[in-house]
Structures are given as structure tokens and as C-alpha cells.
Design a protein around this motif. Structure first.
Motif, PDB file in Angstrom:
ATOM      1  N   ALA A 168       0.943  -1.671  -0.052  1.00 55.34           N
ATOM      2  CA  ALA A 168       0.369  -0.023  -0.012  1.00 55.34           C
ATOM      3  C   ALA A 168       0.753   1.173  -0.254  1.00 55.34           C
ATOM      4  O   ALA A 168       1.704   0.931   1.188  1.00 55.34           O
ATOM      5  N   LEU A 169       0.952   1.818  -0.774  1.00 56.91           N
ATOM      6  CA  LEU A 169       1.628   3.085  -0.968  1.00 56.91           C
ATOM      7  C   LEU A 169       0.832   4.354  -0.791  1.00 56.91           C
ATOM      8  O   LEU A 169       0.056   4.288  -0.610  1.00 56.91           O
ATOM      9  N   TYR A 170       1.894   5.545  -0.610  1.00 61.18           N
ATOM     10  CA  TYR A 170       1.048   6.533  -0.030  1.00 61.18           C
ATOM     11  C   TYR A 170       0.135   6.673   1.224  1.00 61.18           C
ATOM     12  O   TYR A 170       0.223   5.425   1.710  1.00 61.18           O
ATOM     13  N   ARG A 171      -0.520   7.183   0.840  1.00 58.46           N
ATOM     14  CA  ARG A 171      -1.337   7.673   2.065  1.00 58.46           C
ATOM     15  C   ARG A 171      -2.673   7.840   2.269  1.00 58.46           C
ATOM     16  O   ARG A 171      -2.987   9.492   1.801  1.00 58.46           O
ATOM     17  N   THR A 174      -4.532   9.623  -0.487  1.00 58.52           N
ATOM     18  CA  THR A 174      -4.317   9.031  -2.066  1.00 58.52           C
ATOM     19  C   THR A 174      -3.548   7.705  -1.408  1.00 58.52           C
ATOM     20  O   THR A 174      -3.167   7.505  -2.486  1.00 58.52           O
ATOM     21  N   GLN A 176      -2.700   3.992  -2.411  1.00 59.54           N
ATOM     22  CA  GLN A 176      -2.802   3.350  -3.567  1.00 59.54           C
ATOM     23  C   GLN A 176      -1.885   1.888  -3.258  1.00 59.54           C
ATOM     24  O   GLN A 176      -1.089   1.539  -2.515  1.00 59.54           O
TER      25      GLN A 176
ATOM     26  N   VAL B  87       9.126   0.837   0.072  1.00 61.92           N
ATOM     27  CA  VAL B  87       8.677   2.179  -1.091  1.00 61.92           C
ATOM     28  C   VAL B  87       7.035   2.480   0.036  1.00 61.92           C
ATOM     29  O   VAL B  87       7.244   3.950   0.528  1.00 61.92           O
ATOM     30  N   GLU B  88       6.734   1.660   0.705  1.00 58.78           N
ATOM     31  CA  GLU B  88       5.721   1.508   1.688  1.00 58.78           C
ATOM     32  C   GLU B  88       5.784   2.265   2.248  1.00 58.78           C
ATOM     33  O   GLU B  88       5.046   3.833   2.553  1.00 58.78           O
ATOM     34  N   THR B  91       6.772   6.090   1.179  1.00 61.19           N
ATOM     35  CA  THR B  91       5.789   7.108   0.601  1.00 61.19           C
ATOM     36  C   THR B  91       4.981   7.262   1.787  1.00 61.19           C
ATOM     37  O   THR B  91       3.845   7.939   1.287  1.00 61.19           O
ATOM     38  N   PHE B  92       4.471   6.697   2.252  1.00 60.99           N
ATOM     39  CA  PHE B  92       3.811   6.984   3.812  1.00 60.99           C
ATOM     40  C   PHE B  92       3.903   8.676   4.933  1.00 60.99           C
ATOM     41  O   PHE B  92       3.349   9.411   4.405  1.00 60.99           O
TER      42      PHE B  92
END
Lengths: 667, 222
Positions: A168-171, A174, A176, B87-88, B91-92
Motif C-alpha cells: 500500500a503506497l502513499y497514505r 491518496t 494506492q 517503498v511503503e 511514500t507514507f
């Protein structure tokens, strides 16, 4: 054993149960998206909210709340109803209203639950978010705008498959779900995330826009792509099987299915033998059934007949062929096509005795000559569970990635007789030690040494049998039970120089060794054996006939017929019955029921669903020698005739194993 | 929050950063960081190591630093964990830059207290200096981002530039700070009000006045 009260029903729940499980025990349905019985608890969808006393005066996520003594749980209060409606409304804020063009439509958790627990209308008027599609390989189609971030796919690939590739990328808004750098999901169980996805974010790429679930006829069947015997459901429409889905069977496949088994389906309609063929002047020409049987009668083999059973055939077919050969006066039957010649006199010595579910409890496992991920993918998930519980795994054979920590003991089988100290210590101390012998080791004659190992470490003890052989062919155990084995393997058949060789879909045999024999191929795909055959009699694939299969742990299972065979193809037993007429002998059955009855009369174990008792292990002996040079499966996607005909699996093989790149079709 | 996207993987990126490795000094530091966690739990060190790597990249580029894909892979390998998990994390957390960034990362707080105290004017001042939200200036000096609350509401409006906060800003202060940074000078950090040191009341006390001289017990007055 805490006692709880669910909606006024008092009940006792097992220690360690969650409130959600308590509610289910009380017969209450709790809506959920992220919670899954076989995955870790995430608690991020909030759909399972219930009211619990004592506790804070607000609804609580039941999936992550332990049930404790004296709890009063309500699933029917106004608070719970409102909470569910609220959560559902939030979930639908960013979910597109594209059910009419979504492949999940009709079997979608979100659709069903919004009907049952939603408030009927949305108050949201802002823009919905949109997320770019992610490439996840040739099997998984993504529409990430539909994703509700339950993270089931992330947890599946990390926990069950053991391949960390989805994250799960970003937060926040957003967030994804994506594979790393949008690389294809390349492991052997990747398509299970399609079943797990509660919405239409991950759907089956080859099955895209093929059918709606309510159009499909569902038939219970057994997978034949490996010897696990996964329980499957064939979804068919008209004369075509459109997809294969796993069924739940905790003893066999839990609820997973390997990609190979799932996507073999489109091979069922391609490269099919749909009419008889005869070889005339070295070339195959189409013929009628009458001409074909005439040609068979002309061979007039007398008792010089041999039967080779392929990997995919059912017990009934093998039994019918055995009867035919017997009526002609031959007992030359063999199913181990590639030349294996291990001792089969005691079936317990070639069985997976621990059982698939039982191997999870093993605490020391020695794998000899098996690349389990390719040969029996769903056994590997069991071993992974065993390792999570603390099992130590040692592997003899060339290196492969088991997805769990394992110690490789080299390629030399001699190590079985001369174990390193840490291995013998581990097995000496183990409560439930096990050995798993694979095809590569059987080929090197390691069975005797394996049995000696079993004796040395007392692998058979009270309530535990740790001696296991893992086969690769769905027909193997049934074949061995029906006598499809010669002492010297297929070499005995070659040595007997039969006039006629009946191939029951035996596509892995080297038929150049039978150059002087007439080869009658009863098969369903125009694969390797068809190229060598003199007479081709088109038969039914596993989806087109009722059949009995015995998996590698000796579990008898029945598959049902989903569709009719294409064109002039017929069910195998009818072909063998007609051949008996053509050859002027009697096989003693005129219907499938009579055939099955005769088979059960001869091998009673085949008449009872479930595990066969093969008795005690024989004594072992002999030394194993030699290097395991490689594993039998070179291409995990193309292991049988049906898979080799499947465009989907061909593409998997080309793209995921051989690194070819495919341009994406513009949408 | 501005849209963040990972800088796409490309052969150029691989060529530039494929050979990333700790400097001697950072290698020592990385060992110390990993040593803080129990054996076998080394992946807990992923966040400080990402920060360390970002700073090393920054030192090399003379910018605030960012995390190219090959650098994340290096860290994954260093900590023996799947790359996707690294990467998680990267990006978080927005303090990890996942795309190239300028020498100074100007993060203007736009959350309610700052907005009420004039953060719109601060952003306008930045715009006047040629900064554009989500972009780096052509000379590679400034990258402007609007961020959510950074916890300096008592001295709003504020801006964070690299590791320093600048508080109690006026548009003129903002312009001066940007000018000084561009000229290579270090402006005064913290509050920009002349009489203020930290976040003590800017003028006279407006409440708890009785506490100035003694430990006054208010309970009786309630």
C-alpha cells in the motif's frame, strides 16, 4: 472458554476467539471486507462494528476485539445499524458507480453489503478520486479506482504466498495498492488475490467481460494439474467451461488454487481432438469412428498390448483400459510416463502419509529432491505455516526459493546416509519429524534410503506418520492402486515389444522407444502423444466426464461432468468399451455405473470418499547415491497438455519465466 | 497535501544511483542505528536509515536530498527486507522526498490557525519570488510545498525550510528569508518577532495573570 451474550443469546466461545467469531457462532451475520479467516487481522475497513458492553459507549470493530467473559454484544441495535450505514457511506464515497461494467458485479461483497447494510443513497456531492491502473501481470486485471483498501491482497502475498510484492503506497486519501514498480505478480499463487478482493479492483484478466455469475452453471470438480487434488468449481455456460475457482476444503486446498490450475481453463477449448484421426502414409488424416475402430481391429494385437496412462486421467478410464488389456490377455500397464521405476509394492511407501493438513504440525522437515513450489504449490503454503510455527526445514537438491527459511544440504543424495550433526540433532529432538520425497529423488532411487531415514528417526509414532512422497500427476495414486506400474517402469513395456500401445492421454512418453508398436492414442488434446499416434480416438478432458481421483495423500475424491466433449469426442470409458467390441473381447460393463461398480469391487478403497488406509510402512534399506541434477518441472505453467494449449499460461510462461515483454493493448 | 509521486524508474536513474553506498561516516552511523534494535529486528531501522540516505543524497547533490528507487533498494538489501515494504514507508511519510527537490524545501503551513494568521499572504510572497506550489525553481534553489499543521500554531504563520522553522512571519519576513537563503546566508530561525523568544505570549498576559508572582490556586474561584 469465555461466556458471552450475543443479542440475548448466551453462548460459550473458544478461548482466543474474537467478538466477530462469537457473533458468527451465535448465527449472526457480521458484514466485513478486510477480515478474512485465513489472513491476519487488519481492522481497517470498520464494517464489522458492533456494540459491546462493557466497553466504551461507541461501536467497536468486532474482528479485532477479543471475546471476554461476560461481554454483552449487540448486532441489532440502532447504534450498530447507524454505524454500518455510516461506514458503508464512507466506503462508497470514492467507489465508482460502475457496477454495470464491472466484472465483480453479481458476486461483489461491496454490492451485496451495500444492499443489505447501506442507507440507499449517498449524500456525497464532491469529486470522487481516481487512481491509475497498476500492471500486475497477465493474470490480474486492475481497476484501482474501485479499491477500498482492505489490504487482503497485501496480506495474502506476504503471509500465504510468502512473496512480498504487493504493498500500500502513499497514505490517506491518496493510498494506492500496487506491486513494486508495477512489476507483474510472478508467483505460483498470484491469482488468489482475485478471489480475495471483495470489490472489482482485482479481477481476472483472461476472464474479463466473459460472463456474469448468474449465467453460469456451477459444477464441483477436482483439479488435475498436480497431485494435490484441489477442490474446484467449474463455471460453465453452454458447452464451454469459462472459469475455474477453488472450493473450500480445509483438508486439501484450504481455499486457494494455483495459477496453473485456475488458468488451464482456456486450454480446454483449444487444440482439441474433436474427431478421430488415422495415420496413412505417415500423415494423419481425419476419419470417422467406424474407420477408426476398423483400424484398431486391423491391428489385431492379440495379447501383445500395453497401456500407458497419462497424468490427467481418472481412475475409471484407467480401470476400463485395464479391463480391456486384461480381456486381451495383457497386464502391461504403466502410468509413470517418464521412466520412474520405484518400488510400489507397498502403497504406504509412496503416499503422503502426514496428510496435507497434518504436515502443518511438523516441526522438522527434510525435503529430498522436490521443488515444491512448482510441483505442489499448495503444499508449500502448508510448509510455510509449519515454519511459522517453528519447524526447521532442510532441503536436499539444487537451490530454489522456498519463501521460508530453509537449509540446503547440497545436491548429493548420499547426505541421507551421512547427515550433518545439526540435521540429526534437529530430527532427534523433533516431536513430529517428517520427510518429503519428490520426483527428482524417486528418479534416483532414494525411496529405500528415505524409508531407512524414517526408521532411523522413528518418523512413524503415536498419532503421527512423517513419511511422505509428493507426486506430480493427478492420476498417479489412482494408477498405482489400479496396478498401473511395472517393476522396471516403462522400460518393461518397451522390452515386451507390444504390438499395440494404448495411450490414455500419455503426452509425456518418449514414443520413439515404441517405434515398432502401433500407438492408439485416447486423448483430448493435440499434444505430444498425438504426433506419435497411429490412431487417435478423441476423448474427454477432466471437465467433460465424471471421474474418481486419488491425490498424493491417498484421498479419494469425485469430480463431476460440467460440459460435453467437443465435436465427435466421447468419454474415455465409452471409447474403451467400443474398442473391446472392435477387438472382439468382453470387458464386462455397459454403463458408467457398471464400470464404477466393477472398479469398486476390485479396489474397494476407490468407492469411499476420503483418505485410503494403506497400512504400515515397509522396512527401508539401500543407500541413496548420485547427484540431483535438476527438478522434473522445467516450466511451471506448461506441465500438461491442457496447460500447454492455454494461451494464458503460454503468455505466463513467456512473460514471467522467460522475460518476454508484451505491449499492452490500448483501451 | 500536494500530490506526491515516486520518480519513475529509468535507466538514467539506475546509472546515476545504482552504485549508491554509504559513505564511510554514514556506514558507521547506519551500524549504530541498526544496533539500537534487537537482533533479527533490523528492519525497524528503516526510518532512520531512509533519513540518513536522504541526507547523504542531499549532500551529494547539494539539495535537501531525496530517495531515488535504487537507494530504496539499497536500504532494503542493507536491512534484508522486501523493497515494497521500504517503498511503503517512504511514500507514507511526507518528510521523505520521493522525487528530486531543490536546495531549500519551503514548506508553508496552510492549516486553519496559520491560515487565520495570514498564511495566504506568505504563499503569495513566495509566489512573488517565483516559487510555485509543488515545483522547484529553475535555478534549483527552492521547492515550495503547502503542508498541513506542523504544531507551531502559537507562533503562526510559520514555514519550515529544511531543518529549521521560521515563525511569526510577515510577507516581508518571508521575502527577506528567501533572499538571505538564496544569498547563502543563514537567516534567524524561530520566531521573527523582535521581542519574542519562543512561544511565550506575544504581548501582555491575557489569562492566568495571578500565576505571574505566585503559585495561585484558582480552585476556590470556580
Amino acid at each position: 472458554m469465555p461466556k458471552v451474550k450475543v443479542d440475548g443469546i448466551e453462548l460459550e466461545v473458544p478461548a482466543g476467539a474474537t467478538v466477530l467469531q462469537a457473533c458468527e457462532l451465535a448465527g449472526k451475520e457480521i458484514p466485513r471486507f478486510c477480515y478474512h479467516e485465513r489472513l491476519s487481522i487488519a481492522g481497517n475497513c470498520r464494517m464489522c462494528l458492533v456494540e459491546v458492553k462493557p466497553g466504551p459507549p461507541k461501536p467497536q470493530a468486532s474482528c479485532a476485539l477479543p471475546a471476554t467473559e461476560g461481554q454483552e454484544i449487540r448486532t441489532d441495535s440502532e447504534m450498530v445499524k447507524k454505524a454500518r450505514e455510516g461506514v458503508m457511506e464512507f466506503l462508497l464515497i470514492n467507489h465508482p458507480l460502475d457496477c454495470p461494467i464491472c466484472d465483480q458485479g453479481g458476486e461483489c461483497d461491496l454490492q451485496d453489503q451495500s444492499v443489505a447494510y447501506g442507507r440507499g443513497a449517498s449524500r456525497y456531492h464532491e469529486h470522487k478520486r481516481a487512481v491509475t491502473e497498476k500492471y500486475m501481470g497477465p493474470l490480474i486485471k486492475t481497476t484501482m479506482t474501485r479499491c477500498i483498501h482492505c489490504t487482503r491482497c497485501v496480506r495474502f502475498s506476504e503471509e500465504v504466498a510468502g512473496v512480498d510484492e504487493i504493498g500500500a503506497l502513499y497514505r490517506g486519501e491518496t493510498m494506492q495498492i500496487s506491486t513494486y514498480l508495477e512489476k507483474a505478480a510472478a508467483h505460483e499463487l498470484s491469482a488468489n488475490v482475485i478471489d480475495l478482493c471483495p470489490v472489482g479492483a482485482l479481477t481476472s484478466r483472461p476472464y474479463a467481460f466473459e460472463a456474469r455469475p448468474w449465467e453460469l452453471k456451477k459444477t464441483l470438480s477436482i483439479d488435475v494439474s498436480d497431485a494435490i487434488g484441489s477442490n474446484i468449481r467449474l463455471d460453465s455456460r453452454g458447452r464451454e467451461v469459462l472459469r475455474i475457482l477453488p472450493r473450500v476444503n480445509d483438508d486439501v486446498n484450504e481455499e486457494w488454487l494455483s495459477d496453473r490450475a485456475r488458468y488451464m481453463v482456456d486450454g480446454l477449448t483449444r487444440r482439441r481432438l474433436d474427431k478421430p484421426w488415422l495415420r496413412r502414409d505417415g500423415k494423419l488424416v481425419a476419419a470417422t469412428w467406424a474407420e477408426a475402430f476398423e483400424a484398431v481391429a486391423k491391428i489385431n494385437p492379440g495379447s501383445a498390448v500395453a497401456v500407458v496412462a497419462g497424468d490427467l486421467v481418472d481412475c475409471e478410464t484407467m480401470f476400463a483400459a485395464k479391463k480391456l488389456a486384461g480381456a486381451l490377455g495383457s497386464t502391461l500397464l504403466e502410468g509413470r510416463q517418464t521412466g520412474l521405476a520405484y518400488d510400489f509394492s507397498n502403497m504406504a511407501a509412496v503416499n503422503f502419509n502426514s496428510t496435507l493438513a497434518g504436515i502443518e504440525d511438523a516441526d522438522a522437515v527434510l525435503i529430498v529432491g522436490s521443488m515444491i513450489r512448482d510441483e505442489a504449490p499448495l503444499l508449500n503454503t502448508r510448509l510455510r505455516k509449519a515454519v511459522k510455527k517453528g519447524a526447521k526445514v532442510f532441503i536436499v537438491g539444487p537451490q530454489w526459493d522456498p519463501t521460508y527459511p530453509a537449509t540446503f544440504l547440497g545436491d548429493d543424495l548420499a547426505v541421507l546416509g551421512n547427515l550433518p550433526a545439526d540435521v540429526s540433532d534437529a530430527f532427534g529432538a523433533a516431536q513430529k519429524p517428517a520427510i518429503i520425497i519428490g520426483g527428482a529423488a524417486l528418479g534416483k532411487g532414494a525411496l529405500g534410503a528415505g524409508l531407512a531415514f524414517a526408521e532411523q528417526f522413528n518418523l512413524v509414532r503415536d498419532g503421527w506418520n512423517g513419511f511422505n512422497v509428493v507426486h506430480m500427476a493427478a492420476a498417479r495414486m489412482g494408477g498405482l492402486m489400479l496396478g498401473y506400474a511395472q517393476k522396471g517402469g516403462i522400460a518393461d513395456l518397451v522390452a515386451a515389444k507390444p504390438k499395440m500401445v494404448i495411450s490414455l492421454g500419455a503426452d509425456e512418453v518418449d514414443f520413439t522407444r515404441f517405434a515398432d508398436s502401433m500407438i492408439v492414442h485416447i486423448g483430448h488434446h493435440g499434444d505430444k502423444a498425438a504426433h506419435a499416434a497411429d490412431v487417435i480416438l478423441p476423448a474427454a478432458a477432466f471437465s467433460e466426464k465424471d471421474g474418481t481421483y486419488v491425490n498424493t495423500e491417498g484421498r479419494v475424491q469425485y469430480a463431476e461432468k460440467a460440459v460435453f466433449a467437443p465435436g465427435d469426442a466421447r468419454e474415455d470409458w465409452t471409447i474403451l468399451r467400443a474398442m473391446a467390441d472392435a477387438l472382439g473381447v468382453s470387458v464386462g460393463f455397459d454403463s458408467f455405473e457398471q464400470l464404477r461398480a466393477a472398479m469398486v469391487a476390485e479396489v474397494p478403497a476407490l468407492g469411499v470418499e476420503g483418505l485410503v488406509d494403506y497400512g504400515a510402512l515397509p522396512a527401508g534399506g539401500g543407500k541413496a547415491e548420485g547427484l540431483i541434477a535438476g527438478y522434473p518441472i522445467k516450466d511451471r505453467y506448461l506441465t500438461n497438455a491442457i496447460a500447454r494449449s492455454s494461451p494464458t499460461l503460454q503468455r505466463c510462461s513467456a512473460e514471467l519465466l522467460h522475460g518476454e515483454t508484451f505491449a499492452e493493448a490500448a483501451e | 497535501m500536494a500530490d506526491r509521486y515516486i520518480e519513475p524508474d529509468s535507466p538514467e536513474l539506475r546509472a546515476r544511483w545504482g552504485g549508491f553506498a554509504w559513505t564511510a561516516e554514514n556506514a558507521e552511523q547506519a551500524k549504530v542505528i541498526v544496533g539500537r534494535y534487537p537482533a533479527g529486528r533490523q528492519r525497524s531501522a528503516v526510518m532512520p536509515l531512509l533519513d540518513l540516505a536522504q541526507r547523504q543524497v542531499g549532500a551529494e547533490l547539494n539539495t535537501q536530498g531525496w530517495l531515488p528507487i535504487p537507494v530504496m533498494e539499497y536500504i532494503a538489501k542493507y536491512l534484508d527486507m522486501p523493497v515494497i515494504r521500504v517503498v511503503e514507508v517512504a511514500t507514507f511519510y511526507t518528510m521523505y522526498n520521493i522525487a528530486p527537490i531543490g536546495r531549500f524545501h519551503v514548506q508553508v503551513c496552510g492549516t486553519t490557525p496559520c491560515m487565520l494568521r495570514g498564511s495566504d499572504d506568505i504563499l503569495a510572497a513566495c509566489k512573488g519570488k517565483g516559487l510555485k506550489k509543488g515545483h522547484t525553481t529553475a535555478d534549483g534553489m527552492f521547492t515550495l510545498t503547502e503542508v498541513e499543521c506542523m504544531g507551531n500554531c502559537a507562533s503562526a504563520p510559520m514555514v519550515q525550510i529544511n531543518d529549521d522553522n521560521y515563525e511569526d512571519l510577515t510577507p516581508a519576513d518571508m521575502e527577506r528569508i528567501l533572499d538571505e537563503l538564496a544569498a547563502g546566508k543563514q537567516p534567524k530561525t524561530g520566531t521573527q518577532l523582535p521581542g519574542r523568544h519562543t512561544v511565550e505570549p506575544a504581548g501582555a498576559l491575557s489569562n492566568l495573570t495571578a500565576m505571574v508572582d505566585a503559585n495561585h490556586d484558582y480552585r476556590g474561584e470556580w
